[in-house]
Each structure stands twice: as structure tokens, then as C-alpha cells.
Design an enzyme around this catalytic site. Structure first.
Site, PDB file in Angstrom:
ATOM      1  N   GLU A   1       0.811  -1.221   0.000  1.00  0.00           N
ATOM      2  CA  GLU A   1       0.000   0.000   0.000  1.00  0.00           C
ATOM      3  C   GLU A   1       0.842   1.267   0.000  1.00  0.00           C
ATOM      4  O   GLU A   1       0.527   2.229  -0.713  1.00  0.00           O
ATOM      5  CB  GLU A   1      -0.954   0.015   1.194  1.00  0.00           C
ATOM      6  CG  GLU A   1      -2.142  -0.933   1.075  1.00  0.00           C
ATOM      7  CD  GLU A   1      -1.785  -2.384   1.352  1.00  0.00           C
ATOM      8  OE1 GLU A   1      -0.652  -2.638   1.824  1.00  0.00           O
ATOM      9  OE2 GLU A   1      -2.627  -3.263   1.109  1.00  0.00           O
TER      10      GLU A   1
ATOM     11  N   HIS B   1     -11.991  -3.869   8.673  1.00  0.00           N
ATOM     12  CA  HIS B   1     -12.482  -3.711   7.297  1.00  0.00           C
ATOM     13  C   HIS B   1     -13.810  -2.954   7.249  1.00  0.00           C
ATOM     14  O   HIS B   1     -14.577  -3.118   6.314  1.00  0.00           O
ATOM     15  CB  HIS B   1     -12.703  -5.080   6.638  1.00  0.00           C
ATOM     16  CG  HIS B   1     -11.438  -5.770   6.225  1.00  0.00           C
ATOM     17  ND1 HIS B   1     -10.599  -6.381   7.116  1.00  0.00           N
ATOM     18  CD2 HIS B   1     -10.876  -5.954   5.001  1.00  0.00           C
ATOM     19  CE1 HIS B   1      -9.570  -6.918   6.465  1.00  0.00           C
ATOM     20  NE2 HIS B   1      -9.716  -6.674   5.181  1.00  0.00           N
TER      21      HIS B   1
END
Ligand SMILES: Cc1ncc(C[n+]2csc(CCOP(=O)(O)OP(=O)(O)O)c2C)c(N)n1
Ligand SMILES: [Mg+2]
Lengths: 332, 331
Positions: B67, B136
Site C-alpha cells: 500500500e 475492514h
């Protein structure tokens, strides 16, 4: 290498040394805009050896100790010194200073005050060159400290995986602040780490600029052909981490020995011995350079301070509204 | 493609986003997409489906699970002539890349004295609703809104998903574009011509007695509550902020000044959250018109739990909103 090229390398290294001695002066006089000044004295062969082998249109990012690299890539010492002094005429309007200096026209995509922060940006620049079919390379310069940052390895992987025109250059000055490299790294063979990612990699002797030049030239060529590369250059940080650091964590003997590895006196001796330059000419050259850098220093000292209103400029593109100041919001 | 063919049709939020990407990529060759699973897989939430096949591996780049480097690479590419769309699969992963987002992308223009901007869009998605758990399901928009140099868009409707993304792709600064995972399959009539420009809040429902200020996934709950309240003859106005930076203070201050009552509904957690900022701004701008204290309904100050009944209760829903409105109005 021609004698002219050899002299060029010497001149560039001397310019960096002279510039940084004056950065030190600026600080001592209390006129630098920050206390965060990191000198690369002793590391000049790394900056010049790689910088001189790069081409017009190539880009780069540096770490916080990046004055040398920027000068080697053509920076104007006046505007650089002015930036370090926090003046409007500086490269970044006085908002960047020593650790965030940048110049798009010279391909300087930015110095970075976050260890490892600018490394992945050259992967993006290299991706642009590949996508836009430009024959350029983007180079990341960083210290041995960044060899322990995760994003370096993400960047190694991407550059190798995508066959990008990217080169990574580690300037290993043996220290990250007060921590010696063998106290922070599981291995001292940085090139082996890079090779394991599929990069072309080598190690150069940072005292010997000819060694740096030869290896940089080869690795830049590889990178330009889409084989991303890595070069680690061993040298010694002559002074403290930042201007105030007196390096109490290392011995005087060690420092004395380290400073013997001076790439400038090494190269001077070589050139004098080979009669490429006479002692007299060398003195004249140094004087000229010192004058140039004295002029940069007084230029910076005399330059105008930024207007307060510039504070709200450059947060967003000029097409967008500026941030609302407290004064405007509360009608003070 | 001819976008006008879709005008007036009922499409999903996901399709609207894909249309924006597709049309922008056709119009501007500098736009590339990079991220995890964006190409061959078609996107974790299938937003970029079909684009790899259409534009090829040179413009839709599948990346490794890196990321920080994905966003750092997008930054470098944006500074050298491309217009990257970096996809962060879940906003929850921003922590891994936060240096690149907040210290690099956000500050490059400023630190470099305005020499260059970072024209990139960071597409990501957040919010609860799928029992995806604490790592999440978060609503982390306050992190970005808190950082000068980042524009933040959070579309709630089909037309806004398209319109805001199309506009974001023309910005010369980084835009954090946060979609809502609970909205991908939501449907609406595609009428982008009627959408407001980036930075303008929409009056999603006109009313006279109380102003609800909200955005993204919470909008549908607010509108549903407003419908029910209408049956009780309580007339609320609902404002959809659409973007958090710029924050359209004028529109909600004007509305609160008119109604004299305000409820702020967000899914991010309450403490030091977006609702605190909106509340403070509403109070600064509309103090003289306020008849009651401004009230906030936000996500509970807990990690989002997996058990569906717990997850449902962790963020404001229709019934909570109705109760809060009635409490403010004492009806
Ligand atoms: C992410 C991050 N961590 C820590 C620091 C504090 N810091 C500044 S320079 C430095 C040492 C860096 O060493 P190295 O990379 O070898 O560069 P050098 O200073 O030796 O040139 C540290 C720890 C920082 N600026 N950024
Ligand atoms: Mg070091």
C-alpha cells in the site's frame, strides 16, 4: 575519463564542501530558517559521482542530507542558500527549507524529511517515463538508515517487477543519527539485499570518486534500459548528525580515522600527482569557489523575508480556494 | 463510449463509478489505474471490472500488496506527467500508507512552494454493513479531512458517484475519494447533469423544522427517517455534504439558520469525528438562530464488531435518527 572530466568532478566536490561550510555559518549566525541542517561533508563523491553521470531530464529524490546531490545536479547556490534561510526567493518560497528543497526544472522531485519517504516517488517517475516512452531514469538517494524501512523493499520489488528505469542509491555514511550501521542492520552487504530483489547492484568506495563514477555509469545505463539498479556507496559522516550534534557516541580516534577517508583530498592528490592540476591552480580554483559561495551566503542573508499572506498560498492549486484563515473566519 | 446513452437509466453506484473511470480514461490518456486486484480480478468490489481488458496492462496495473509504495508510486507518477488513480482496497489499510498520504501527497505542493501539485485520485471504500469486522469496516474520513492539502469526496448517490469522480480526475491536487461498501449495489437514476459541482453540499430533501446534516452511507438512513417523520407531520431538511473538503459550511449554516434545529448524523466514531467539526461550524455560523443545542448521532466509540446485530447497532440507523429528531423538537 578525460582530464577535463576529472577536473569537473573535483570542482563539483569542492563547491559542495564550500557551500556546506557556509550553511554551517548561516546556522551559527542564527540565520538559517531551521535547526534541522544535515551536512554531507565527507560524502561528496557519492553525490557528484552519481550526479555527474545522470542526464538532462533525469529526475531524483533525496533524503534530508541532500545538499550535495542537488548541487551536483545543477542547483543555483544562491537560491538554495536562500531557501535554507527561509526566504521568498528560495527554491520553495522559504516553505521547504533544507529538508524539503525541490526544483522541477532540474528534475529534483524533492528532498524528504521522512526517512525513506521519497524513495517510492522515483518508482512513480520511472513508471511515467516507461508509460510516456521517455528515455529518462529516476534516481532515489537515501542513507543507510532507510535500508531498514519497509517502503524501500516495496519499491525495490515494484521497480524490478515492472522493469522500470529506476536507480536506488544508498549513501552509507555508517550512521543513522547515533546508531552505527552494524547496530541497525542484520547485514552490511546491502547490494546482496538488492540483488535478491532482482536489481542490478554494486558497492562503491565513497572515497574514490572514480570508482563511484564507473559503477554509477554502468548502473544508470542498466536502469535506462529498464533494468532497475542499486548502488551503495561507503563513506563516513565527518560531523554530527545535525548541526548541534557533537557525536558523543563515537570516539575521537574513530572520527579521525573516518575523516582520513576524505574524497576531496584523495582526488586532489591524485590529480596533482598526475599533473592534471598544479597546486597553484588548485588554490585559485578553491578561492573562486569560496567567492561564489560567499556570494550565495550574502545573497541569502540579504534576501527578502516572505510576506505573511503567502502562508495560505500553495496549499492547493491556484484554481482552488485558499484555506480560510482564523482572521477571515472570525473577522478579527 | 457515449455516456449520454446512460442518462435517465437506473444503474448502480458501482456502475456509475465505472462509467466515470471508463469515460475519463477514454478522454485522457494520462489516466492510469494502479492497485491491488484492479486489473485481472476486476477490483475487490468490481468497480474497475472490464477496464483491464479495454485499456490493457499498461494503463490498469495490478500491484503487489504494497500500500505505501502503491501510493508513493502514484505520487511520483503524478509529479511527472501521469494522472494516476490509486486504489486502496479498504480505507482501513490507510495506516500502512499514511506517510505517503499525509506527509507526502498532501504537502508536496506546499513544501515545494507551489512548483507542482500531485494530481492523483486515491479511490478507496469504507463504512460498515458487511460484517467485515473491525479492520475492514471503519469510517476514517476524519483522518484525511484533518490534513491540509487533501480534498475529500464521499458520494452517496449514483449521480454523485459519477460526477464527483469525474471532477476529481481533473483536479491538480490529491483527492481522497471514499466510496461506501454498503452502497455499491444501490440503484438510482443516472442524471449527472443535475449534480452539483465538487465542494457543494446538496439539499437532499427540503424541510422547514430541523436540519439533518449527513453524507455517504448515512444519507439513506436519514432520508428514510425523514419520510417517517413526515407522516408525523415533522418536516426535516436533509443536507448531503458530498465532499468533506471543501466543506460547504455556507449551505448548512443557511439551512440551520432557517430551521433553528440541527442534527448531525455520521457513521464515523463520535469522538473528535467529522460531526464535531460540523457542529462547531454550525454553531459559529448559526448561533443566533439556534432554538435548541445542536445534537450529534455518530458511530459508537467502539471498534466495529462482526456479529450482525452488534454491527447494526454500532452506527446510527433510521430509528435512532427519528428518536433524536423528536427529542430535539420535543414532539
Ligand atoms: C520516518 C522517520 N523516522 C525517524 C526520523 C528521525 N531521523 C532523522 S534522520 C535519522 C537518521 C537517518 O539515517 P540515514 O538514513 O543513514 O541518513 P543520514 O542522516 O546518515 O544521512 C533519523 C532516525 C525521521 N526523520 N523519519
Ligand atoms: Mg547514515
Amino acid at each position: 575519463m578525460t582530464n577535463k572530466q576529472r577536473l569537473y568532478l573535483l570542482e563539483q566536490m569542492l563547491r559542495i564542501r564550500s557551500f556546506e561550510e557556509r550553511v554551517g555559518e548561516l546556522f551559527l549566525k542564527g540565520e538559517s530558517a531551521g535547526t534541522m541542517l544535515h551536512l554531507s561533508i565527507g560524502e561528496e563523491a557519492a553525490a557528484v559521482g552519481v550526479g555527474a553521470m545522470m542526464q538532462d531530464g533525469d529526475s531524483f529524490t533525496t533524503h534530508h542530507r541532500g545538499h550535495g546531490v542537488f548541487l551536483a545536479r545543477g542547483a543555483d547556490p544562491k537560491r538554495m542558500m536562500a531557501e535554507i534561510a527561509g526566504k521568498e526567493i528560495g527554491y520553495c518560497r522559504g516553505k521547504g527549507g533544507s529538508m524539503h528543497i525541490a526544483d522541477m526544472s532540474l528534475g529534483h522531485l524533492g528532498a524528504n524529511a521522512i526517512v525513506g519517504g521519497g524513495i517510492s516517488h522515483i518508482v512513480g517517475a520511472a513508471l511515467s517515463y516507461k508509460t510516456l516512452k521517455k528515455d529518462n531514469v529516476s534516481v532515489a538517494f537515501f542513507g543507510d538508515g532507510a535500508m531498514q524501512q519497509g517502503i524501500l523493499y516495496e519499491s525495490f520489488n515494484l521497480a524490478a517487477l515492472w522493469n522500470l528505469p529506476a536507480m536506488f542509491v544508498c549513501i552509507n555514511n555508517q550512521y543513522g543519527m547515533g546508531t552505527r550501521v552494524d547496530q541497525s542492520s542484520s547485514t552490511l552487504d546491502f547490494a546482496a539485499r538488492a540483488k535478491s530483489f532482482g536489481l542490478q547492484a554494486d558497492t562503491a568506495d565513497g572515497q574514490d570518486i572514480e570508482d563511484v563514477v564507473n559503477k554509477a555509469k554502468k548502473l544508470l545505463k542498466q536502469a535506462r534500459a529498464g533494468r532497475a539498479s542499486f548502488l551503495t556507496i561507503n563513506c563516513y559522516r565527518f560531523y554530527g548528525h545535525a548541526r548541534k550534534d557533537k557525536s558523543p557516541y563515537r570516539s575521537e580516534q574513530e572520527e579521525t580515522a573516518g575523516r582520513q577517508q576524505d574524497p576531496i583530498s584523495f582526488w586532489e592528490e591524485n590529480l596533482v600527482k598526475a599533473k592534471i592540476i598544479s597546486n597553484k591552480k588548485l588554490e585559485t580554483l578553491k578561492k573562486e569557489i569560496d567567492l561564489e559561495m560567499d556570494a550565495a551566503l550574502s545573497f541569502a542573508e540579504n534576501a527578502k523575508k516572505p510576506e505573511l499572506a503567502t502562508m495560505f498560498e500553495d496549499v492547493y492549486s491556484p484554481k482552488q480556494a485558499k484555506p480560510l484563515s482564523n482572521k477571515a473566519r472570525l473577522d478579527l | 463510449m457515449n455516456i449520454t446513452e446512460y442518462y435517465g437509466q437506473t444503474i448502480t453506484y458501482r456502475e456509475a463509478l465505472r462509467l466515470a473511470l471508463d469515460e475519463a480514461m477514454e478522454q485522457d490518456e494520462r489516466i492510469i489505474i494502479l492497485g491491488e486486484e484492479v486489473g485481472r480480478y476486476g477490483g475487490a468490489y468490481a468497480v474497475s471490472q472490464g477496464l483491464y481488458e479495454k485499456y490493457g496492462a499498461g494503463r490498469v496495473l495490478d500491484t503487489p500488496i504494497s500500500e505505501a509504495a502503491i501510493i508513493g508510486t502514484a505520487i511520483g507518477a503524478a509529479m511527472t506527467g501521469l494522472r494516476p488513480v490509486a486504489e486502496l482496497m479498504y480505507v482501513d489499510f490507510a495506516g500502512i500508507a499514511m506517510d505517503q498520504i499525509a506527509n507526502q501527497a498532501a504537502k508536496i505542493r506546499y513544501m515545494f512552494g507551489g512548483q507542482i501539485g500531485v494530481p492523483m485520485v486515491l479511490r478507496t471504500q469504507g463504512g460498515p454493513g458487511r460484517s467485515a469486522g473491525a479492520q475492514h469496516s471503519q469510517s476514517l474520513e476524519a483522518w484525511f479531512m484533518h490534513t491540509a492539502g487533501l480534498f475529500v469526496a464521499m458520494p452517496a448517490t449514483v449521480s454523485d458517484a459519477y460526477q464527483l469522480l469525474k471532477e476529481a480526475l481533473q483536479f491538480d491536487d490529491p483527492v481522497i475519494f471514499i466510496e461506501h461498501k454498503g452502497l455499491y449495489t444501490s440503484k438510482g437514476i443516472f442524471e449527472p447533469g443535475t449534480a452539483l459541482p465538487f465542494g457543494k453540499a446538496a439539499i437532499a430533501r427540503e424541510g422547514s423544522e430541523l436540519t439533518i446534516i449527513t453524507y455517504s452511507g448515512a444519507l439513506r438512513h436519514c432520508l428514510a427517517a425523514a419520510e417517517e417523520l413526515d407522516k408525523l407531520a415533522i418536516d426535516v431538511e436533509v443536507i448531503d455534504l458530498r465532499t468533506l473538503n471543501p466543506l460547504d459550511v455556507d449551505t448548512f449554516v443557511e439551512s440551520v439558520s432557517k430551521t433553528g434545529h440541527a442534527l448531525i448524523v455520521t457513521e464515523d466514531s463520535l469522538t473528535a469525528g467529522v460531526s464535531a467539526e460540523i457542529s462547531a461550524r454550525a454553531q459559529e455560523g448559526a448561533f443566533d438562530f439556534l432554538e435548541e443545542p445542536i445534537m450529534r448521532l455518530s458511530g459508537e466509540d467502539i471498534p466495529i464488531p462482526v456479529a450482525p446485530e452488534l454491527e447494526l447497532a454500532a452506527t446510527p440507523k433510521k430509528a435512532d435518527i427519528i428518536k433524536a429528531v423528536r427529542k430535539i423538537l420535543r414532539r
